[in-house]
Structures are given as structure tokens and as C-alpha cells.
Design an enzyme around this catalytic site. Structure first.
Site, PDB file in Angstrom:
ATOM      1  N   LYS A  64       1.009  -0.401  -1.118  1.00 31.81           N
ATOM      2  CA  LYS A  64       0.090   0.101  -0.023  1.00 31.81           C
ATOM      3  C   LYS A  64      -0.611  -0.853   0.656  1.00 31.81           C
ATOM      4  O   LYS A  64      -0.385  -2.109   0.275  1.00 31.81           O
ATOM      5  CB  LYS A  64      -1.156   0.817  -1.061  1.00 31.81           C
ATOM      6  CG  LYS A  64      -0.631   2.185  -1.597  1.00 31.81           C
ATOM      7  CD  LYS A  64      -0.171   3.219  -0.807  1.00 31.81           C
ATOM      8  CE  LYS A  64      -0.033   4.683  -1.403  1.00 31.81           C
ATOM      9  NZ  LYS A  64       1.002   4.926  -2.362  1.00 31.81           N
TER      10      LYS A  64
HETATM   11  C1  LIG Z   1       0.598   6.439  -3.415  1.00 32.03           C
HETATM   12  C2  LIG Z   1      -0.075   7.500  -3.047  1.00 32.03           C
HETATM   13  C3  LIG Z   1      -0.611   8.117  -4.308  1.00 32.03           C
HETATM   14  C4  LIG Z   1      -0.886   7.684  -5.663  1.00 32.03           C
HETATM   15  O1  LIG Z   1      -0.986   6.353  -5.848  1.00 32.03           O
HETATM   16  P1  LIG Z   1      -0.488   5.645  -7.321  1.00 32.03           P
HETATM   17  O2  LIG Z   1      -1.513   4.560  -7.117  1.00 32.03           O
HETATM   18  O3  LIG Z   1       0.973   5.270  -6.986  1.00 32.03           O
HETATM   19  O4  LIG Z   1      -0.815   6.488  -8.346  1.00 32.03           O
HETATM   20  C5  LIG Z   1      -1.457   9.455  -4.001  1.00 32.03           C
HETATM   21  N1  LIG Z   1      -1.505  10.053  -2.724  1.00 32.03           N
HETATM   22  C6  LIG Z   1      -0.583   9.364  -1.779  1.00 32.03           C
HETATM   23  C7  LIG Z   1      -0.363  10.279  -0.475  1.00 32.03           C
HETATM   24  C8  LIG Z   1       0.092   8.304  -1.952  1.00 32.03           C
HETATM   25  O5  LIG Z   1       0.799   7.767  -1.120  1.00 32.03           O
END
Ligand SMILES: *Cc1c(COP(=O)(O)O)cnc(C)c1O
Length: 406
Positions: A186
Site C-alpha cells: 500500500k
Molecule cells: C489491501 C486492501 C484491504 C485489506 O488490507 P490488508 O491489510 O491486506 O488486510 C482491504 N480492501 C482493499 C480494497 C484493499 O486493497
């Protein structure tokens, strides 16, 4: 796009602060931690950076969604409306609280179609959950108006759009609550982590307890003296992860300005092909620009472009979500067949299968023609231009073969 590209001395320094004391837990050990509270510091930084009253860090973005839903009182019998284009975590969280994921179509914003949301509302609808996909944002005015009219909760899954804004407000802080993920890919990362943001004290207090076994955190220095007014889980973040995030959040403005610059250069190159169009962004100025999402005239042309990019060895970083295992309804057979390890209530199982097997042709018409290019922070201008020209020549070649070039 990902903050891991700029991992360095700042992250090491913050992590070392924690290693010096050896207190890896975010709660307690008040004396031994010598004033080092990385999670609390990062929560304060989230509030200051994104403009919300409260922030609760947790162990992942998925845990953030589950925690937010629980804190908002969503559960058995409730329907949550969410888009058919998202990461699997969005519906996993809905199932984790025993609610029904009501998947609906996206439009050319690649996010919830307000019209599709309206059509999906039933007496059981409790919440609308836009997912701000690929760095940009949903049409929040339209969705907020629907929620107000029908007295529904507005929960933003902003995991992919850290730093994006909508009409001056940071996404994730507009609804009753919003979430970010700080997983490794992210815009800013903790390694693993997530956060719930809200302006509602009641929601924050519930998140604070729920993510730590229900602790009310009122026992002072003695954790054992905390009471548990309700049942919670352990979705705590560790101090080591929070320390990484603290270094990263300070770099966010820099990440965003690089993303916007790189995105613009690539967009200018692709814009020279008249058949290429771009994703509609409800507030252009607010795009975090972590991706450039573009459309070709037909699904057949798009598939041919993807195949040619692959054949030339330059597909990396270009995502054709339409056939992606993790992001689009077309490949979610486990959801369509409701394959779970623990037993769901038969009514919930039937509802899951019903909603996952609906007609998504409106979404297919959008996603079948869409490619998203991830914007790297580390590209040089030279590299972007080379990449752009290579993509352009592939697109032009395929368009010629399909004889749609003017
Ligand atoms: C990455 C993501 C999540 C969840 O994140 P994690 O930290 O990997 O559990 C939820 N929603 C969206 C749209 C994402 O891209």
C-alpha cells in the site's frame, strides 16, 4: 505506488527506538518502555494527517474493516452493499461479522455505481461500503445522499487510496468510519497493519476495545484491572509495525507528489491515442495517482493488448482486473459457491450465493475494457517515457489490427 520502495534510515531509526526498550507491545509496560509509544504516536499522526478526530490502529486492513463493522453495530441479518470490483478483504470482513455481502455494479469511476446502490436497497440494508479503488475515489456526495435518505451507515474502504481527497476532505474520513491498509504494497506500509478513522467517539471507543479482547483500557497501569464490557478479539498492531508506519507517514506528501508527477507524464503519452480514454474521477484534483486506469474501445482489443504486452515482456505493472483472481467477481468462485471452512448459517450461505451469482454485465462492460498501470515511485523520467512509448506502440499495433484506427 508502494511505500516500500522508499524504505530507509528513517524506518530503521523508528524501529530501533522500539528495539532499544524491547517493549514490542502497544499496551502496558509503562515504566520499561521509557516513553516510547509508537502506536499512539502513529494514531495521532493519522488524525493530524488525514483530519479525523479518532484513529485506531489494528493488525491489518481486513481487521480494520471487521472492527469498524462491529463497532458500527453491523451483524446478523444486515445487508452491506459493496462493489463487485474490490479486493477480497472487503467481503471477507462482511462475512466475518455475519452480515450479507450485497455485491453491486461499478461504473466508469471503477467504484460503486450510485444507481446500482439505489436498486439494491431493501429493508435489511444497513450499510453502504464504497471502496475507493486504485488511488481514486467514489462519488461520495451521491452515496452520502442515498445513505441519508435511507438512514444507512456509510463505511469507506479507503485501503487503496491513502492520501486521496474528495472535495477537500481526505477519503476515509467522510463517512461514519473509514479504513486504510498499511500492508506491504500500500501507499504507506507498516509491513502489516491497518487503521480505522472516525469522528464518532462511540465508534472509536468500540474499536479500541474490540481490537484488544474487549479491554476498556480503564484499569490504569494494570491491564488485568481493565474490564470487558463486550466480547472482542485480538487485532492489535505491534510497536515494531507501528514504528515503520510512523516513518512512512512522514513521507506521504513526498510519495503523493512523485505519484502525481509520474502519473501525469504517462497519461500525457497515452492521451495521444484517441481511442484510449481514462477512468472518470469524481474529483480530479483529489486523485492520489497511485494508478493510471485507462480504457480501450472493446474487451477484445483490451485482451489483445494485454496478450501483446505479455508477449513483449512489458506487462509487469499493468493490471487487467477483469481476469484477476483477487479483485473481481469473475474469478471469485469460492464466494459464488460459498466455500467456507466453518459452517455458515444456511440462510447466510444462500444469501451469499444469491448475491455473488447475480448479473454483473454492467461491471463487465467497464472492467473488460480497463487496464490499470501501477505508478512506481522510483521511476526516472526517462524510464516513464520509455515505458509509455512501448505501451503506446503496442496499443497502436493492436488497434490497427482491429481496424478501428481513424
Ligand atoms: C489491501 C486492501 C484491504 C485489506 O488490507 P490488508 O491489510 O491486506 O488486510 C482491504 N480492501 C482493499 C480494497 C484493499 O486493497
Amino acid at each position: 505506488m508502494p511505500g516500500f520502495e522508499f524504505f530507509g534510515a528513517e524506518e530503521r531509526k523508528e524501529v530501533n527506538d522500539v528495539l532499544e526498550t524491547g517493549i514490542l507491545m502497544r499496551y502496558g509496560f509503562d515504566g520499561a518502555r521509557k516513553g516510547i509509544w509508537k502506536s499512539k504516536e502513529l494514531e495521532a499522526a493519522v488524525c493530524a494527517t488525514f483530519g479525523c478526530n479518532y484513529a485506531q490502529l489494528v493488525s491489518s486492513g481486513t481487521a480494520a474493516l471487521t472492527t469498524a463493522m462491529s463497532a458500527l453495530g453491523i451483524g446478523y441479518g444486515d445487508e452491506i452493499i459493496l462493489p463487485a470490483f474490490t479486493f477480497v478483504a472487503s467481503f471477507e470482513a462482511v462475512l466475518s461479522v455475519g452480515a450479507v455481502p450485497v455485491l453491486v455494479d461499478v461504473d466508469d469511476t471503477l467504484t460503486l455505481s450510485p444507481e446500482a446502490v439505489r436498486n439494491a436497497i431493501t429493508p435489511k440494508t444497513k450499510c453502504v461500503m464504497p471502496v475507493h479503488m486504485c488511488g481514486s475515489m467514489a462519488d461520495m456526495d451521491a452515496l452520502a445522499a442515498i445513505c441519508k435518505e435511507h438512514n444507512l451507515i456509510l463505511l469507506e474502504d479507503a485501503c487503496q487510496s491513502i492520501g486521496a481527497t474528495y472535495k477537500g476532505k481526505k477519503v476515509g474520513t467522510i463517512g461514519d468510519a473509514g479504513t486504510f491498509s498499511f500492508d506491504f504494497v500500500k501507499t504507506i506500509t507498516c509491513g502489516e497493519g491497518g487503521v480505522i478513522m472516525t469522528n464518532r467517539e462511540d465508534v472509536y471507543t468500540a474499536c479500541d476495545g474490540y481490537s484488544d479482547h474487549g479491554h476498556d483500557h480503564k484499569g490504569g497501569m494494570d491491564r488485568g484491572a481493565d474490564l470487558h464490557p463486550f466480547i472482542g478479539y485480538n487485532f492489535r498492531i505491534s510497536e515494531l509495525h507501528a514504528a515503520v508506519g510512523l516513518a512512512q507517514i512522514k513521507k506521504l506528501d513526498n510519495f503523493l507528489s512523485i505519484q502525481r508527477n509520474n502519473n501525469k507524464i504517462l497519461r500525457t503519452i497515452l492521451s495521444s491515442i484517441p481511442e484510449v480514454t481514462f477512468r472518470r474521477v469524481p474529483d480530479e484534483a483529489g486523485d492520489s495517482c497511485s494508478f493510471l486506469s485507462w480504457f480501450l474501445p472493446t474487451e477484445a482489443i483490451t485482451k489483445a493488448v494485454v496478450a501483446e504486452l505479455k508477449a513483449q515482456g512489458i506487462l509487469a505493472g499493468n493490471f487487467y482486473w477483469f481476469v484477476n483472481n483477487w479483485h473481481y467477481i469473475s474469478k471469485w468462485d469460492h464466494l459464488k459457491n460459498s466455500v467456507t471452512l466453518s459452517h455458515l448459517h444456511p440462510d447466510l450461505k444462500a444469501a451469499v450465493m444469491h448475491h455473488a451469482n447475480k448479473d454483473f454485465s454492467a461491471s463487465n462492460a467497464v472492467m473488460g475494457r480497463c487496464i490499470s498501470t501501477a505508478i512506481s515511485l522510483s521511476w526516472t523520467e526517462e524510464q516513464i517515457k520509455t515505458k509509455g512509448e512501448q505501451m503506446k506502440s503496442v496499443i497502436s499495433k493492436i488497434l490497427e489490427e482491429h481496424q478501428v484506427t481513424a
